[in-house]
Each structure stands twice: as C-alpha cells, then as structure tokens.
Design a protein around this motif. Sequence first.
Motif, PDB file in Angstrom:
ATOM      1  N   GLY A  35      18.161 -23.767  -9.691  1.00 21.28           N
ATOM      2  CA  GLY A  35      18.382 -24.216 -11.053  1.00 21.28           C
ATOM      3  C   GLY A  35      17.831 -23.298 -12.133  1.00 21.28           C
ATOM      4  O   GLY A  35      17.997 -23.578 -13.306  1.00 21.28           O
ATOM      5  N   ASP A  36      17.168 -22.208 -11.786  1.00 17.30           N
ATOM      6  CA  ASP A  36      16.601 -21.340 -12.806  1.00 17.30           C
ATOM      7  C   ASP A  36      16.437 -19.932 -12.240  1.00 17.30           C
ATOM      8  O   ASP A  36      16.377 -19.721 -11.050  1.00 17.30           O
ATOM      9  N   GLY A  37      16.338 -18.971 -13.138  1.00 18.80           N
ATOM     10  CA  GLY A  37      16.092 -17.607 -12.702  1.00 18.80           C
ATOM     11  C   GLY A  37      17.311 -16.754 -12.934  1.00 18.80           C
ATOM     12  O   GLY A  37      18.222 -17.147 -13.637  1.00 18.80           O
ATOM     13  N   PRO A  38      17.348 -15.589 -12.399  1.00 17.64           N
ATOM     14  CA  PRO A  38      16.330 -15.047 -11.489  1.00 17.64           C
ATOM     15  C   PRO A  38      15.085 -14.567 -12.244  1.00 17.64           C
ATOM     16  O   PRO A  38      15.137 -14.293 -13.442  1.00 17.64           O
ATOM     17  N   TYR A  39      13.991 -14.491 -11.508  1.00 17.23           N
ATOM     18  CA  TYR A  39      12.737 -13.975 -12.026  1.00 17.23           C
ATOM     19  C   TYR A  39      12.457 -12.651 -11.335  1.00 17.23           C
ATOM     20  O   TYR A  39      12.396 -12.593 -10.104  1.00 17.23           O
ATOM     21  N   GLY A  52       0.796  -1.222   0.000  1.00 17.16           N
ATOM     22  CA  GLY A  52       0.000   0.000   0.000  1.00 17.16           C
ATOM     23  C   GLY A  52       0.827   1.270   0.000  1.00 17.16           C
ATOM     24  O   GLY A  52       0.429   2.279  -0.584  1.00 17.16           O
ATOM     25  N   ASP A  53       1.999   1.223   0.619  1.00 18.00           N
ATOM     26  CA  ASP A  53       2.844   2.426   0.667  1.00 18.00           C
ATOM     27  C   ASP A  53       3.781   2.513  -0.534  1.00 18.00           C
ATOM     28  O   ASP A  53       4.504   3.495  -0.689  1.00 18.00           O
ATOM     29  N   GLY A  54       3.804   1.499  -1.382  1.00 16.79           N
ATOM     30  CA  GLY A  54       4.606   1.537  -2.602  1.00 16.79           C
ATOM     31  C   GLY A  54       6.097   1.406  -2.397  1.00 16.79           C
ATOM     32  O   GLY A  54       6.871   1.680  -3.321  1.00 16.79           O
ATOM     33  N   ARG A  55       6.540   0.975  -1.223  1.00 20.23           N
ATOM     34  CA  ARG A  55       7.983   0.872  -0.971  1.00 20.23           C
ATOM     35  C   ARG A  55       8.659  -0.192  -1.821  1.00 20.23           C
ATOM     36  O   ARG A  55       9.814  -0.050  -2.196  1.00 20.23           O
ATOM     37  N   ILE A  56       7.945  -1.273  -2.124  1.00 22.41           N
ATOM     38  CA  ILE A  56       8.542  -2.337  -2.941  1.00 22.41           C
ATOM     39  C   ILE A  56       8.280  -2.016  -4.411  1.00 22.41           C
ATOM     40  O   ILE A  56       7.139  -1.889  -4.832  1.00 22.41           O
ATOM     41  N   ALA A  57       9.349  -1.866  -5.174  1.00 26.81           N
ATOM     42  CA  ALA A  57       9.208  -1.607  -6.606  1.00 26.81           C
ATOM     43  C   ALA A  57       9.393  -2.891  -7.412  1.00 26.81           C
ATOM     44  O   ALA A  57       8.806  -3.057  -8.468  1.00 26.81           O
ATOM     45  N   ARG A  58      10.219  -3.791  -6.884  1.00 30.43           N
ATOM     46  CA  ARG A  58      10.538  -5.019  -7.612  1.00 30.43           C
ATOM     47  C   ARG A  58      10.849  -6.132  -6.626  1.00 30.43           C
ATOM     48  O   ARG A  58      11.449  -5.906  -5.583  1.00 30.43           O
ATOM     49  N   ALA A  59      10.431  -7.338  -6.978  1.00 28.77           N
ATOM     50  CA  ALA A  59      10.785  -8.539  -6.213  1.00 28.77           C
ATOM     51  C   ALA A  59      11.529  -9.466  -7.165  1.00 28.77           C
ATOM     52  O   ALA A  59      11.113  -9.664  -8.302  1.00 28.77           O
ATOM     53  N   VAL A  60      12.648 -10.009  -6.691  1.00 25.83           N
ATOM     54  CA  VAL A  60      13.453 -10.919  -7.502  1.00 25.83           C
ATOM     55  C   VAL A  60      13.509 -12.267  -6.789  1.00 25.83           C
ATOM     56  O   VAL A  60      13.866 -12.349  -5.619  1.00 25.83           O
ATOM     57  N   PHE A  61      13.140 -13.294  -7.540  1.00 25.15           N
ATOM     58  CA  PHE A  61      13.137 -14.665  -7.035  1.00 25.15           C
ATOM     59  C   PHE A  61      14.294 -15.416  -7.668  1.00 25.15           C
ATOM     60  O   PHE A  61      14.448 -15.406  -8.884  1.00 25.15           O
ATOM     61  N   SER A  62      15.095 -16.073  -6.851  1.00 28.56           N
ATOM     62  CA  SER A  62      16.178 -16.927  -7.345  1.00 28.56           C
ATOM     63  C   SER A  62      15.767 -18.359  -7.068  1.00 28.56           C
ATOM     64  O   SER A  62      15.890 -18.842  -5.948  1.00 28.56           O
ATOM     65  N   LEU A  63      15.256 -19.028  -8.085  1.00 25.06           N
ATOM     66  CA  LEU A  63      14.770 -20.390  -7.918  1.00 25.06           C
ATOM     67  C   LEU A  63      15.873 -21.375  -8.212  1.00 25.06           C
ATOM     68  O   LEU A  63      16.694 -21.153  -9.108  1.00 25.06           O
TER      69      LEU A  63
END
Length: 193
Positions: free
Chosen positions: A137-141, A124-135
Amino acid sequence: MKKFALLFSAAAVLCILAGLTAYHRSFPLDAGLNGLEPAALQWFNRGKSVPYEADQLELYQPVTVGSRTYVPLELDGRLGYLCLSRGFTGRYKFDHSGRGTGSFRNGVVESDGEQMLLFEGRNGDGRIARAVFSLEGDGPYALDIPASPVFLVSTSADDTVSTGPISIEEIVFYDSQGRDITKSFDLSGGAIQ
C-alpha cells in the motif's frame, strides 16, 4: 502545628529528592551516550555464566527516532541492535535489544509520532549501493547503503504503513550501476522493533 507542617514539608522534599534520584539512576547514560560500550556489555551479560568480553562488542553509528535511539552492533560476530529510550532529563536507558545470526534486520518503528523504516545489515565490501523496499500500500522506499561492516539506515515512513518487520521478499538490492543484485545475498535476518 508549625512543627508538624515543618516535618511534613521536610518529608515531602526528601520524597521528591528520592524520586528524582531514582529516576536519574534509571537512566544511566548521559545525553552524549558516554559510557555506552561498557554499559551495553553489562546489558548483554545479564544472567550469563560466561560473560562477553569487550573485544567481542563493536558499536556503530546510531539512528534516532523520536525519543528512541537505535544503536547497531556486532556481538560475538552476530548482528544486532540496542534500543535506548530518552527520558525527560535527556538521559538514556536501555529499552530492549535484538541480535541473531542473519545478515539483515529491518522494521518500521514509531516513537513520539515519528515513524521510520530502519534497515540494518552488513556491507563491508560495498556491493550494495541501494536497497528498495516495496511496502504493501505504500512506497517504494529507497535507502542508500554505505560501505560499512555494519550499517543502520533510515527513512521516514508514511503513517499508513504498519509498524513491525518487513517481509524480506519486499526488498531489492542494487549495485552502484543500478543492477539488481538481490539474488547474490543471503537475506536471512530478523526484526527491529
């Protein structure tokens, strides 16, 4: 003999109509998801002695994966989702739901050969602009996160990635300046299946 054939044909037509009617009724939501909110409230009130009220439920922008549609929501202040299945007539039925007290939910889901990484949370406060997932054997997403009380975002996932929840330790949050802000969030949450 003609009478028997006529009766048999009439019975067959009635059985087919009864089957089609039953199938149609098992998918109570039309293709536009009209009436979703009252139907969702009824879904969550199953077996409850004190039912939820309409003002306790807030639905947000859904994401479709194959023949399933995931609807993010807040119910009585808890983060959750509904999973709807689309039938061959284009109508929807409730498949399953999940909710809890955490701030985030995630999972890799598959439907009709389409595999997606889903991530739901509060921003709601917009602090997160991007989330990166490191799965493994694959990624990052990388997923852009909207400033919204509740969001559900998705990206295609490689079919080598296992379906199911993702360890929260494999997620990093960035602000609009590209700074790692992961440690400033309670990463508790649950899975999207």
